[in-house]
Each structure stands twice: as structure tokens, then as C-alpha cells.
Design a protein around this motif. Structure first.
Motif, short mmCIF file in Angstrom:
data_model
loop_
_atom_site.label_atom_id
_atom_site.label_comp_id
_atom_site.label_asym_id
_atom_site.label_seq_id
_atom_site.Cartn_x
_atom_site.Cartn_y
_atom_site.Cartn_z
N SER A 74 41.02 40.35 52.38
CA SER A 74 40.96 40.26 50.85
C SER A 74 39.95 41.78 50.31
N ALA A 75 40.94 41.72 48.83
CA ALA A 75 40.81 43.33 47.80
C ALA A 75 39.22 43.07 48.57
N ASP A 76 38.25 42.61 48.86
CA ASP A 76 36.70 42.19 48.38
C ASP A 76 36.61 43.42 49.65
N LEU A 77 37.14 43.68 50.84
CA LEU A 77 36.71 44.79 52.02
C LEU A 77 36.83 46.18 51.08
N LEU A 78 37.19 46.55 50.57
CA LEU A 78 37.60 47.89 49.75
C LEU A 78 35.96 48.01 48.98
N PRO A 79 35.74 47.44 48.61
CA PRO A 79 34.37 47.17 46.98
C PRO A 79 33.48 47.49 48.33
N ARG A 80 33.21 46.53 50.01
CA ARG A 80 32.22 47.12 50.39
C ARG A 80 32.43 47.83 51.49
N LEU A 81 33.48 48.47 51.87
CA LEU A 81 33.72 50.04 52.42
C LEU A 81 33.19 50.92 51.83
N LEU A 82 33.48 50.51 50.03
CA LEU A 82 33.36 52.30 49.27
C LEU A 82 32.05 52.60 49.27
N THR A 83 31.34 51.05 48.99
CA THR A 83 29.77 50.92 48.71
C THR A 83 29.35 51.58 50.21
N ARG A 84 29.35 50.82 51.03
CA ARG A 84 28.83 51.84 52.65
C ARG A 84 29.38 53.20 52.71
N VAL A 85 29.55 54.07 52.03
CA VAL A 85 30.27 55.14 51.96
C VAL A 85 29.17 56.34 51.00
N ARG A 86 29.37 55.72 50.08
CA ARG A 86 28.72 55.99 49.04
C ARG A 86 27.02 56.42 49.58
N GLN A 87 25.88 55.33 50.40
CA GLN A 87 24.98 54.93 50.85
C GLN A 87 24.75 56.08 51.23
N THR A 88 25.99 56.32 52.72
CA THR A 88 25.81 57.31 54.07
C THR A 88 25.89 58.46 53.48
N MET A 89 26.71 58.75 52.18
CA MET A 89 26.78 60.14 51.43
C MET A 89 24.82 60.59 50.90
N LYS A 90 23.96 59.96 51.30
CA LYS A 90 22.85 60.02 51.04
C LYS A 90 22.49 60.93 51.66
N LEU A 91 23.64 60.97 53.50
CA LEU A 91 22.67 62.29 53.75
C LEU A 91 23.37 63.47 54.10
N LEU A 92 24.05 64.01 52.52
CA LEU A 92 24.42 64.89 52.24
C LEU A 92 23.07 65.67 51.13
N PRO A 93 22.64 66.75 51.51
CA PRO A 93 21.53 67.62 51.08
C PRO A 93 21.78 67.14 49.68
N GLU A 94 22.66 67.67 48.69
CA GLU A 94 23.30 67.18 47.44
C GLU A 94 24.29 66.14 47.31
N PRO A 95 24.37 65.22 45.80
CA PRO A 95 25.32 65.12 45.38
C PRO A 95 26.52 65.20 45.52
N VAL A 96 27.64 64.98 45.74
CA VAL A 96 29.02 65.08 45.60
C VAL A 96 30.12 63.87 45.55
#
Length: 482
Positions: free
Chosen positions: A249-271
Motif C-alpha cells: 500500500s502507498a500508505d507505507l511511504l507517509p509512515r516511513l517518511l514521517t518516522r524519518v522526520r522524527q528521527t531527524m530531531k537528532l540533528l543539532p538543527e533542522p535541515v
């Protein structure tokens, strides 16, 4: 024949925001050497003119076909420069993937793909750094620093797959050496990665670039963007033309990319976050890429990722493509928006419709829940454009809907992508799927690639089968009942 489900749609007030179209950010081509052909640049010029595709990404700017490194180890950038000049001549901008280990530098002979993408780390890491540094010198001289500030520099492609036979630690070393070489030329140049498949390694990458390294001791956030890939199918990569692909299902992509966006909070600043490759499946030569239903998959995915990703680069712009060898049949499951003959697929029109829906976003509310249906509406002055889709979910049963737009009078202009009207693949099947189509057959396919155009009827509504999309255009206020 099963009765159509009736459903209403209300177009409401402005949401206070403009529609974000991440689909026109960019597009992929296969490997860089194909830009030396005459037909591929023409295909991509059309993608720029009709779809607004601004950035172009391709594999292997350092592949042996472009002779960037001679057998004696000397550097020669004439052919890579020609590739980049052709992209720029189209009015497009390089999303420059630094990849393909030159044979003279490679630690081993390992490679993937028909065109031999060398996947080994360098024997001498310093020589790789010198290659990147001298390449940047030449780019600055040819194109100027200000021009390169518009580019993105991405280090390698899918290092979690056979495109890279080194370890994760060795990829991070490659990234650090490349970034350091680029930033020494100009700190404004944008460098990122890890360009992994199925959003792999993101947490490890974010932690790695959040602290100095021996190869790149600069402080702060050591990436200017994060890029990764996602395909809703059960495989990540096939090095060849064989292999069954099960769609998800295409629903997989929003789930994966939302998780990536959350993980990117590990960075010192948003990119920024770029979806650097995606399509309805990763498997080569899969006919879901050619089918009408790919259009609904695309518009659904782009609509749902607008708030998550900064931009997307769809894989791929054209069926002039060689990972599994070149295929000349009009339809063969290629990833492209245009087939080898330059005929638009349904997927092409999906991006065209998405681009058309611009301006101030309007609310769009269904009369009852229908998860497969979607709508996106926007107003530019008095003109309203409404994009509708009925997503064909491979994991569920799907229905045809008769859609009535609340208050909309008859007469709105409608374009609808459906089999044999905006999707030529089904016409090719009806022709008997000829591998080498005649002039007359190609003419028929070109005609079938045009969407159905008609006037909306308030009495009949619009019938949308699974996998179909439609674009309605009308004027305010005269087209809406008081």
C-alpha cells in the motif's frame, strides 16, 4: 456490473495556506552517460516545460563511461561537464550525486547494473578526496560559485545496498572526505546524504553528522539536507530483469517518511528532507509503472507527503534507461514518466495535474469516509482547480465512485486519466503488446496518451474507477450555486 457508490464532496473556504507542490522539485534519470544521447535531454526538457521539474539527479557522474579518471589516475572532466551543461541548458539544476568509483581508484572490480556501476570503496582514500576537490575547482571555473550555490551535492547512492560494497563506517568516511573537500571550496555549497533505500541508516547518519570526525572536523551539523529513498514493494533492489514484485500500500511511504522526520530531531538543527527516489515499486520491468493506476498512487503520495518532505525526485523521468539493459518495447515496465518513444504515461499526467493545482488551498470534505478517495483544491484569483483520485490499493478491495461536487453547476472543464484515455499502456495491450510498434501503432498510442476531456454534469457527477484521477477547472462565483 456492480453499482457505483455515490458520494458527495464539499469545497469550502480557504485554509490560509498555499498548496505546496513537492512533486515538481525534481526528477531522476538513469546514469549520467545517457545525457550524451540526443533523445534523453529532449525528454527532460519536456518534463521541465510541462511538469515544472527543476532539479535532475542521476547515478554515476564518475562512472568509467565518462572517463573522469584515466587508467593512469589522471583526472579529465570533459564528459561530466557535458552532462551537467546539458542539464543546465534544459533550464534544470543538478542534484549532483557523487558516485561511481572510477576503475583506476576502485579497491576491487565489484560492480552492479548493466552499465557497470563500480561499487567498491577507493584503494586510496586521499585520491577520492582529490578527485572531488579537483572536480569542484573545475565546476567553479566553468559555472561560477553563485551557480553552484543553487545545486545540491549528494554523496553516493544507496550505500546500504550492493551499490556500495564497503561498510557503513566506510560510507561515513567517504561522506566526510567528500563534504570536507566541497566545503573547502565554499561553505555555502550544500552537501548531504545518506541516499539510502527504504529510509535505512537515518538515525546512524544523524548521529554521525552531529559531531566532528577525523576526516571532517568542522563543528555543528555536518549535513545541509537529508535524502533517502522509499518504494512500497517487497524488495529494495534487483540487479537484473528477473524477479517477482509484490506491491504494498502507498500508505507505507507517509509512515516511513514521517518516522524519518522524527528521527531527524537528532540533528543539532533542522535541515530539508528530500525523498530522493520513489515509485510504486522498486522492481525493474514491473508493469505497475506503466498502468493507469500509477497516476492515483502518485497524486495520493504527493498530497500526503507535502507537510513531511521538502521535495521529491521521482524515479524515473524516462524509459531511456539501462540498469537492466536497454529495452525498446513501447511498454516494458520501465520506471519513466515518458516511454522510450517520448509518449506520456498516466504517471506523467499525475504530475501535470499536481502542478496545475496551485494557489490558495481550499478545504475539501467528503460526505462520508472513503479512504481510497482523495481531493486537493486550490484557488488562483477566481479560478478553482480540483484534483480527485481513487487510489487502487493492492492490499484491499476497491470500488468505483460517482462523485457529486456540492453546489457545482454543469459546465466545469474536466480532464480524466483512465485506461486508453491518458494511459496508453492499455491500448498497447489491446494492440497485442508489440515489441516493435509500427508508425500507425505509435500514432494510436500517442492519441491514447491524451486524457479524456469533457464538461462536468451536475446531474451525472463524475465516475471515478479505481486507479483513475481527474482534474476539474471552474470559475468563481458563477459556477457555484448560491
Amino acid at each position: 456490473m456492480k453499482n457505483q457508490e455515490k458520494i458527495g464532496l464539499s469545497i469550502g473556504s480557504a485554509t490560509g495556506e498555499n498548496v505546496r507542490n513537492i512533486g515538481s522539485f525534481g526528477i531522476n534519470s538513469c546514469h549520467a552517460a545517457l545525457w550524451l544521447r540526443e533523445d534523453l535531454p529532449r525528454h527532460f526538457r519536456r518534463l521541465r516545460e510541462e511538469l515544472g521539474m527543476r532539479y535532475v539527479r542521476c547515478h554515476g557522474i564518475f562512472n568509467d563511461q565518462l572517463e573522469a579518471v584515466a587508467p593512469d589516475g589522471s583526472f579529465h572532466f570533459e564528459k561530466p561537464l557535458t552532462v551537467l551543461e546539458r542539464i543546465l541548458d534544459n533550464g534544470q539544476i543538478p542534484f549532483l550525486e557523487l558516485s561511481g568509483m572510477p576503475g583506476a581508484l576502485a579497491r576491487t572490480e565489484e560492480s552492479v547494473c548493466h552499465y557497470r556501476f563500480r561499487s567498491a570503496p577507493p584503494r586510496d582514500w586521499r585520491r577520492w578526496e582529490e578527485l572531488v576537490e579537483q572536480f569542484l575547482h573545475v565546476l567553479i571555473e566553468r559555472f561560477s560559485r553563485e551557480e553552484l550555490c543553487r545545486w545540491y551535492f549528494e554523496v553516493w547512492n544507496e550505500p546500504d545496498l550492493p551499490f556500495w560494497t564497503g561498510t557503513q563506517e566506510e560510507y561515513f568516511k567517504l561522506y566526510d572526505l567528500s563534504r570536507a573537500a566541497i566545503k573547502r571550496q565554499d561553505s555555502r555549497f550544500r552537501v548531504g546524504g545518506p541516499a539510502t533505500s527504504k529510509t535505512a541508516w537515518i538515525a546512524d547518519f544523524c548521529r554521525h553528522v552531529s559531531a566532528p570526525s577525523p576526516e571532517d572536523p568542522s563543528p555543528g551539523c555536518r549535513c545541509d539536507f537529508v535524502s533517502t529513498h522509499a518504494y512500497p514493494s517487497d524488495i529494495a533492489f534487483l540487479d537484473g530483469a528477473e524477479g517477482e514484485v509484490r506491491l504494498q500500500s502507498a500508505d507505507l511511504l507517509p509512515r516511513l517518511l514521517t518516522r524519518v522526520r522524527q528521527t531527524m530531531k537528532l540533528l543539532p538543527e533542522p535541515v530539508p528532507l528530500f525523498l530522493g527516489e520513489w515509485n510504486s515499486s522498486a522492481g525493474p520491468l514491473a508493469f505497475n509503472h506503466d498502468e493507469c493506476a500509477n497516476a492515483a498512487f502518485i497524486v495520493k503520495t504527493m498530497a500526503e507527503l507535502r507537510s513531511v518532505c521538502t521535495g521529491s525526485l521521482f524515479w524515473n523521468g524516462s524509459d531511456i534507461y539501462e540498469e537492466c539493459g536497454f529495452h525498446s518495447a513501447p511498454f516494458h515496465g520501465g520506471y519513466g514518466l515518458l516511454n522510450v518513444n517520448g509518449i506520456p504515461k498516466a504517471s506523467f499526467h499525475a504530475f501535470r495535474f499536481l502542478r496545475a493545482v496551485s494557489g490558495e488551498e481550499l478545504s475539501a470534505v467528503w460526505s462520508r469516509p472513503a479512504k481510497c478517495l482523495g481531493a486537493l483544491a486550490a484557488r488562483e484569483q477566481k479560478t478553482v482547480r480540483l484534483l480527485l483520485w481513487n487510489y487502487l490499493d493492492p492490499e484491499k478491495e476497491n470500488e468505483t465512485f460517482e462523485i457529486r461536487i456540492d453546489g457545482l453547476k454543469s459546465g466545469a472543464v474536466c480532464e480524466q486519466v483512465m485506461p486508453e484515455n491518458g494511459s496508453a499502456y492499455e491500448s498497447w495491450l489491446r494492440q497485442g503488446a508489440p515489441e516493435f510498434a509500427s508508425v500507425a501503432e505509435l500514432s494510436q498510442l500517442e492519441s491514447a496518451s491524451h486524457p479524456r476531456r469533457f464538461r462536468y454534469s451536475a446531474d451525472a457527477g463524475i465516475s471515478l474507477a479505481p486507479g483513475e484521477i481527474a482534474l476539474l477547472t471552474f470559475e468563481l462565483p458563477e459556477m457555484i450555486e448560491p
